[in-house]
Design a protein around this motif. Sequence first.
Motif, mmCIF file in Angstrom:
data_model
loop_
_atom_site.group_PDB
_atom_site.id
_atom_site.type_symbol
_atom_site.label_atom_id
_atom_site.label_comp_id
_atom_site.label_asym_id
_atom_site.label_seq_id
_atom_site.Cartn_x
_atom_site.Cartn_y
_atom_site.Cartn_z
ATOM 1 N N GLU A 95 -10.296 27.932 113.065
ATOM 2 C CA GLU A 95 -11.755 27.898 112.921
ATOM 3 C C GLU A 95 -12.106 27.568 111.479
ATOM 4 O O GLU A 95 -11.292 27.784 110.575
ATOM 5 C CB GLU A 95 -12.345 29.249 113.331
ATOM 6 C CG GLU A 95 -12.176 29.509 114.805
ATOM 7 C CD GLU A 95 -13.089 30.616 115.326
ATOM 8 O OE1 GLU A 95 -14.219 30.754 114.828
ATOM 9 O OE2 GLU A 95 -12.655 31.331 116.228
ATOM 10 N N PRO A 96 -13.305 27.062 111.230
ATOM 11 C CA PRO A 96 -13.643 26.615 109.869
ATOM 12 C C PRO A 96 -13.976 27.768 108.930
ATOM 13 O O PRO A 96 -15.052 27.843 108.360
ATOM 14 C CB PRO A 96 -14.856 25.699 110.091
ATOM 15 C CG PRO A 96 -15.458 26.162 111.362
ATOM 16 C CD PRO A 96 -14.371 26.776 112.181
ATOM 17 N N VAL A 121 -9.390 21.575 113.206
ATOM 18 C CA VAL A 121 -10.371 22.571 112.756
ATOM 19 C C VAL A 121 -11.535 22.506 113.739
ATOM 20 O O VAL A 121 -12.337 21.560 113.721
ATOM 21 C CB VAL A 121 -10.846 22.268 111.315
ATOM 22 C CG1 VAL A 121 -11.796 23.355 110.846
ATOM 23 C CG2 VAL A 121 -9.661 22.130 110.364
ATOM 24 N N ASN A 122 -11.617 23.499 114.601
ATOM 25 C CA ASN A 122 -12.611 23.476 115.690
ATOM 26 C C ASN A 122 -13.902 24.182 115.267
ATOM 27 O O ASN A 122 -13.949 24.846 114.243
ATOM 28 C CB ASN A 122 -11.982 24.137 116.932
ATOM 29 C CG ASN A 122 -12.855 23.975 118.158
ATOM 30 O OD1 ASN A 122 -13.587 22.985 118.288
ATOM 31 N ND2 ASN A 122 -12.802 24.930 119.059
ATOM 32 N N LYS A 123 -14.916 24.042 116.097
ATOM 33 C CA LYS A 123 -16.215 24.740 115.927
ATOM 34 C C LYS A 123 -16.966 24.260 114.686
ATOM 35 O O LYS A 123 -17.650 25.048 114.032
ATOM 36 C CB LYS A 123 -16.029 26.258 115.884
ATOM 37 C CG LYS A 123 -15.203 26.814 117.057
ATOM 38 C CD LYS A 123 -15.348 28.304 117.201
ATOM 39 C CE LYS A 123 -14.420 28.837 118.279
ATOM 40 N NZ LYS A 123 -14.534 30.272 118.516
ATOM 41 N N GLY A 130 -21.074 18.531 106.468
ATOM 42 C CA GLY A 130 -20.240 18.342 105.284
ATOM 43 C C GLY A 130 -19.557 19.614 104.813
ATOM 44 O O GLY A 130 -18.789 19.617 103.864
ATOM 45 N N GLY A 131 -19.799 20.710 105.508
ATOM 46 C CA GLY A 131 -19.279 21.996 105.048
ATOM 47 C C GLY A 131 -17.821 22.246 105.363
ATOM 48 O O GLY A 131 -17.313 23.310 105.069
ATOM 49 N N ASP A 132 -17.137 21.288 105.946
ATOM 50 C CA ASP A 132 -15.779 21.557 106.408
ATOM 51 C C ASP A 132 -14.690 21.184 105.387
ATOM 52 O O ASP A 132 -13.536 21.400 105.606
ATOM 53 C CB ASP A 132 -15.518 20.827 107.722
ATOM 54 C CG ASP A 132 -15.879 19.370 107.661
ATOM 55 O OD1 ASP A 132 -16.144 18.788 108.713
ATOM 56 O OD2 ASP A 132 -15.904 18.810 106.562
ATOM 57 N N LEU A 133 -15.077 20.615 104.255
ATOM 58 C CA LEU A 133 -14.054 20.107 103.347
ATOM 59 C C LEU A 133 -13.206 21.177 102.642
ATOM 60 O O LEU A 133 -11.984 21.043 102.607
ATOM 61 C CB LEU A 133 -14.693 19.139 102.334
ATOM 62 C CG LEU A 133 -15.198 17.854 103.009
ATOM 63 C CD1 LEU A 133 -16.069 17.048 102.057
ATOM 64 C CD2 LEU A 133 -14.031 17.004 103.511
ATOM 65 N N ILE A 151 -13.288 19.050 114.443
ATOM 66 C CA ILE A 151 -13.953 18.684 115.706
ATOM 67 C C ILE A 151 -14.865 19.816 116.172
ATOM 68 O O ILE A 151 -14.820 20.928 115.643
ATOM 69 C CB ILE A 151 -12.930 18.434 116.856
ATOM 70 C CG1 ILE A 151 -12.193 19.738 117.216
ATOM 71 C CG2 ILE A 151 -11.933 17.351 116.533
ATOM 72 C CD1 ILE A 151 -11.664 19.774 118.621
ATOM 73 N N SER A 152 -15.664 19.510 117.179
ATOM 74 C CA SER A 152 -16.314 20.562 117.953
ATOM 75 C C SER A 152 -15.912 20.336 119.411
ATOM 76 O O SER A 152 -16.337 19.363 120.033
ATOM 77 C CB SER A 152 -17.834 20.494 117.810
ATOM 78 O OG SER A 152 -18.434 21.275 118.823
#
Length: 295
Positions: A95-96, A121-123, A130-133, A151-152
């Motif tokens: 999860e992120p 990296v799900n959800k 842009g918050g997943d970096l 991904i979601s």
Amino acid sequence: MNKDFKSGFVSLIGRPNVGKSTLMNTLVGEKIAIVSNKPQTTRNRVQAVLTTDEFQAVFLDTPGIHRAKSKLDGYMQKSVQTALTEIDVILYLCEPTTKLLEEDRGVLSGIQTKAPIVLVVNKTDKLAAGGDLPIIEAYRGIYGFSEIIPISAKNAENTDKLVDIIKKYLPAGVRYFEDDYLTDCPERQIIAELVREKALLLLRDEIPHGIATVAERVTEYPQSLTIEVTIYCEKRSHKGIIIGKNGATLKKIGTLAREDAQRLLGVKINLQTWVKVKEGWRDDDFLLRNMGYSS
Ligand SMILES: Nc1nc2c(ncn2[C@@H]2O[C@H](COP(=O)(O)OP(=O)(O)OP(=O)(O)O)[C@@H](O)[C@H]2O)c(=O)[nH]1
Ligand SMILES: [Mg+2]
């Protein structure tokens, strides 16, 4: 016969509740594996197949990786191990958030495989754009992943890119299954699992983890299927809660499960549900075997 055809086995691995079953269902376009917001939903390895003109991917959904406290847990963890041998691609879901980074590091260091591991990296729908970096950088530091993709699974976001990655790593191979083959899970087991999913949805506290569902009797007619599913629980008091006032909860569980099963199987289903108490079944080898939890 397409000589460039690719095929192989793809495992979905990760901690409980990260969305492995949701992702497998999204990838094959049908709800094969049950899903819930409670951890440790999946108990058996479940297979679902995606076939296109170019490749056939056989997905193996597995129970979330956790420390075994009961014999049932032990069985679940063993089925994760079997999904790691003779596998072509491993999808490791997280999860992120960096909260479980160290636990994931521990799990990954214990995996012995030659197969490429793709970090999924799900959800990401839970993040601001842009918050997943930062999370990707953090995960890059704990293992040499072959690819990392956010991904979601729920919204099918970026899952087409994930399919491209899977295809890239599949070896050249034959069609293992007919084009319309979807799962190795027998109909009766799918229905029993759907009953468990609805119980997970409608019941709270410690009851869901103490529930097992077993399809006892099936009668098939040309256009319909009559099936009896027994819900096993651990305590008398739980039985009362599962049945509910005037049988309302049990009725709701049955109705929701029947609707899903009819949609998936395309036949009319008559579903009867029973509730029985089996104290300590989660640590009883004989009962576990009878409930289908044995290797
Ligand atoms: N917001 C959001 N929720 C998701 C996504 N994918 C899954 N979920 C939710 O996460 C919860 C767990 O999903 P599951 O697919 O059952 O997770 P799992 O990894 O198979 O869990 P176990 O079988 O217990 O190991 C459910 O409530 C899902 O609806 C996603 O992409 N976005
Ligand atoms: Mg699952």
